[in-house]
Design a protein around this motif. Structure first.
Motif, PDB file in Angstrom:
ATOM      1  N   UNK A 212       0.802  -1.205   0.000  1.00 39.64           N
ATOM      2  CA  UNK A 212       0.000   0.000   0.000  1.00 39.64           C
ATOM      3  C   UNK A 212       0.840   1.263   0.000  1.00 39.64           C
ATOM      4  N   UNK A 213       0.175   2.378   0.246  1.00 36.72           N
ATOM      5  CA  UNK A 213       0.802   3.692   0.263  1.00 36.72           C
ATOM      6  C   UNK A 213       0.422   4.408   1.549  1.00 36.72           C
ATOM      7  N   UNK A 214       1.391   5.060   2.175  1.00 36.60           N
ATOM      8  CA  UNK A 214       1.157   5.883   3.364  1.00 36.60           C
ATOM      9  C   UNK A 214       1.463   7.321   3.009  1.00 36.60           C
ATOM     10  N   UNK A 215       0.534   8.227   3.332  1.00 45.60           N
ATOM     11  CA  UNK A 215       0.732   9.651   3.093  1.00 45.60           C
ATOM     12  C   UNK A 215       0.918  10.339   4.434  1.00 45.60           C
ATOM     13  N   UNK A 216       1.947  11.187   4.529  1.00 47.52           N
ATOM     14  CA  UNK A 216       2.293  11.836   5.791  1.00 47.52           C
ATOM     15  C   UNK A 216       2.388  13.346   5.593  1.00 47.52           C
ATOM     16  N   UNK A 217       2.036  14.097   6.638  1.00 46.54           N
ATOM     17  CA  UNK A 217       2.110  15.556   6.572  1.00 46.54           C
ATOM     18  C   UNK A 217       2.779  16.110   7.822  1.00 46.54           C
ATOM     19  N   UNK A 218       3.511  17.197   7.637  1.00 44.50           N
ATOM     20  CA  UNK A 218       4.144  17.935   8.733  1.00 44.50           C
ATOM     21  C   UNK A 218       3.699  19.388   8.615  1.00 44.50           C
ATOM     22  N   UNK A 219       3.091  19.936   9.662  1.00 43.80           N
ATOM     23  CA  UNK A 219       2.662  21.328   9.630  1.00 43.80           C
ATOM     24  C   UNK A 219       3.308  22.092  10.792  1.00 43.80           C
ATOM     25  N   UNK A 220       3.337  23.415  10.639  1.00 42.86           N
ATOM     26  CA  UNK A 220       3.863  24.260  11.710  1.00 42.86           C
ATOM     27  C   UNK A 220       5.289  24.720  11.510  1.00 42.86           C
ATOM     28  N   UNK A 221       5.921  24.296  10.421  1.00 44.77           N
ATOM     29  CA  UNK A 221       7.288  24.738  10.151  1.00 44.77           C
ATOM     30  C   UNK A 221       7.268  26.028   9.340  1.00 44.77           C
ATOM     31  N   UNK A 222       8.098  26.998   9.677  1.00 46.07           N
ATOM     32  CA  UNK A 222       8.162  28.226   8.888  1.00 46.07           C
ATOM     33  C   UNK A 222       8.915  27.991   7.587  1.00 46.07           C
ATOM     34  N   UNK A 223       8.864  28.977   6.699  1.00 40.95           N
ATOM     35  CA  UNK A 223       9.693  28.921   5.496  1.00 40.95           C
ATOM     36  C   UNK A 223      11.158  29.095   5.878  1.00 40.95           C
ATOM     37  N   UNK A 224      12.046  28.484   5.086  1.00 38.37           N
ATOM     38  CA  UNK A 224      13.478  28.685   5.283  1.00 38.37           C
ATOM     39  C   UNK A 224      14.197  27.620   6.068  1.00 38.37           C
ATOM     40  N   UNK A 292      12.074  24.387   3.226  1.00 34.00           N
ATOM     41  CA  UNK A 292      10.636  24.550   3.445  1.00 34.00           C
ATOM     42  C   UNK A 292      10.165  25.902   2.923  1.00 34.00           C
ATOM     43  N   UNK A 293       8.939  25.913   2.342  1.00 32.85           N
ATOM     44  CA  UNK A 293       8.390  27.162   1.805  1.00 32.85           C
ATOM     45  C   UNK A 293       7.220  27.689   2.635  1.00 32.85           C
ATOM     46  N   UNK A 294       6.975  27.072   3.794  1.00 36.45           N
ATOM     47  CA  UNK A 294       5.917  27.527   4.676  1.00 36.45           C
ATOM     48  C   UNK A 294       4.625  26.768   4.545  1.00 36.45           C
ATOM     49  N   UNK A 295       4.426  26.048   3.449  1.00 33.00           N
ATOM     50  CA  UNK A 295       3.251  25.202   3.276  1.00 33.00           C
ATOM     51  C   UNK A 295       3.482  23.869   3.982  1.00 33.00           C
ATOM     52  N   UNK A 296       2.436  23.076   4.207  1.00 27.93           N
ATOM     53  CA  UNK A 296       2.643  21.762   4.828  1.00 27.93           C
ATOM     54  C   UNK A 296       3.607  20.896   4.025  1.00 27.93           C
ATOM     55  N   UNK A 297       4.479  20.197   4.722  1.00 28.94           N
ATOM     56  CA  UNK A 297       5.299  19.173   4.073  1.00 28.94           C
ATOM     57  C   UNK A 297       4.419  17.945   3.877  1.00 28.94           C
ATOM     58  N   UNK A 298       4.320  17.492   2.648  1.00 31.16           N
ATOM     59  CA  UNK A 298       3.478  16.334   2.343  1.00 31.16           C
ATOM     60  C   UNK A 298       4.291  15.356   1.497  1.00 31.16           C
ATOM     61  N   UNK A 299       4.372  14.120   1.957  1.00 28.08           N
ATOM     62  CA  UNK A 299       5.082  13.097   1.189  1.00 28.08           C
ATOM     63  C   UNK A 299       4.357  11.763   1.324  1.00 28.08           C
ATOM     64  N   UNK A 300       4.643  10.858   0.408  1.00 26.61           N
ATOM     65  CA  UNK A 300       4.043   9.523   0.417  1.00 26.61           C
ATOM     66  C   UNK A 300       5.131   8.473   0.306  1.00 26.61           C
TER      67      UNK A 300
END
Length: 357
Positions: A212-224, A292-300
């Motif tokens: 299968x596939x797992x999708x993960x997100x990281x939020x709260x990190x600033x840009x840079x 990071x550009x300030x948007x959520x980090x999203x990877x699978x």
């Protein structure tokens, strides 16, 4: 054999699947962090075997015993070490594979590299069982990140051909990630669970397995945050994620979907909102130029089907150098994806804590 990762926050993992214990040492943690034992226990139970029909029936408590680095529940700044006892191993199930490598496993290349001296029982140091101390370490990292406003969560994006909803890459709430991180069968749309379980059960009954596939997100990190060239957020995460057994693919944002897009479709445009720079989309998964550009980090991540299946498979006898038919005995997961979700979260937490420390 290297089992150490990290720059400022270093993690060392030790043990074998059927040894006396497995464990880890975390070096570089800040002092004065009060750890929530209940949250650690919750993360361990999400990964622990023997608690779901999609998992192996080998039942382990997976209760970590912290032997250093903690005093009165608070980190001391010294290396934090923990062991997890193996209490339900059945090494006799592996007697017929000592010289007959299991297809899809590390058995043959490890036999060649280590001259046949590697521990074959349950996969030894190559086993997915070694992800238990990683989840422990990740649960510590997640608590430290929480204090910094960084949240991490993942879900089963696909299993056995059945798909869940995907993250809205540019709008992911902390509440959603918290809900996913509290579930042992993490789905955005919980109505998909029945069909996923049916797909896994059908494979199990036929002596097979599914991935299968797992999708993960990281939020709260600033840009840079991050670096470029050989120190990108993608390269740091990718290297650690590929250390998880059965992970065979990693993509960020649209990933391989970029190959079918035009530049105007793929680019994430900007706007000023409430006095801040914001992205209008997040096809790149929150990372540009490795930073990071300030948007959520999203990877699978793509997780391959469990290689240990009960159906007969062709192999060879490395002692007699003859062809053999192998039938694997023992207890194995018909699908490891649900138990791999907290592992992916843990790896993401460890990498992000290391990057921002």
């Amino acid at each position: 054999m290297s089992s150490v990762t990290g720059n400022k926050i270093k993690l060392s993992v030790f043990g074998e699947s059927h040894g006396e214990a497995i464990g880890c040492v975390i070096d570089g943690l800040p002092a004065g962090i009060k750890l929530n034992a209940a949250k650690i226990s919750r993360e361990m139970l999400r990964r622990a075997p023997g608690r779901d029909k999609t998992a192996t029936q080998r039942r382990e408590d997976d209760a970590p015993h912290i032997i250093s680095g903690i005093l009165n529940g608070i980190t001391t700044g010294a290396p934090l070490a923990a062991i997890i006892e193996n209490t339900n191993a059945k090494s006799g199930d592996y007697g017929n594979i000592s010289a007959i490598p299991r297809p899809g496993h590390s058995d043959y290349p490890a036999y060649v590299k280590f001259g046949g001296f590697n521990d074959i029982r349950g996969g030894g140091h190559f086993s997915g069982r070694l992800t238990a101390p990683i989840v422990f370490a990740g649960s510590v990292a997640k608590q430290i990140l929480d204090e910094k406003g960084v949240k991490i969560g993942a879900h089963i994006a696909e299993m056995g051909g059945v798909s869940d909803e995907r993250f809205d890459k540019n709008d992911i709430s902390a509440n959603l990630l918290e809900r996913l991180s509290e579930s042992s069968f993490s789905l955005i749309d919980t109505k998909r669970e029945t069909d996923m379980r049916v797909a896994v059960e059908n494979a199990r009954l036929s002596g097979d397995s599914v991935g299968g596939i797992i999708e993960c997100a990281v939020i709260g990190l600033p840009a840079g945050v991050g670096g470029n060239i050989f120190d990108t957020v993608e390269s740091r995460l990718g290297a650690a994620l590929f250390a998880v057994p059965a992970v065979k693919g990693v993509e960020f944002g649209e990933g391989f979907g970029f190959a079918k897009m035009t530049g105007s479709e793929a680019n994430d445009c900007y706007e000023i909102k409430d006095g801040n720079v914001r992205l209008l989309s997040n096809h790149n998964g929150g990372i540009l130029g490795g930073i990071t550009d300030g948007a959520p980090i999203v990877f699978s991540v793509a997780v391959k089907p469990t290689p240990s299946i009960s159906a007969p498979q062709k192999s060879v006898d490395l002692k007699t150098m003859t062809n053999e038919t192998l039938e694997i005995r023992g207890r194995h997961d018909p699908c490891i994806v649900p138990r791999a979700v907290p592992v992916v979260e843990a790896v993401a937490a460890l990498v992000m804590l290391d990057i921002i420390s």
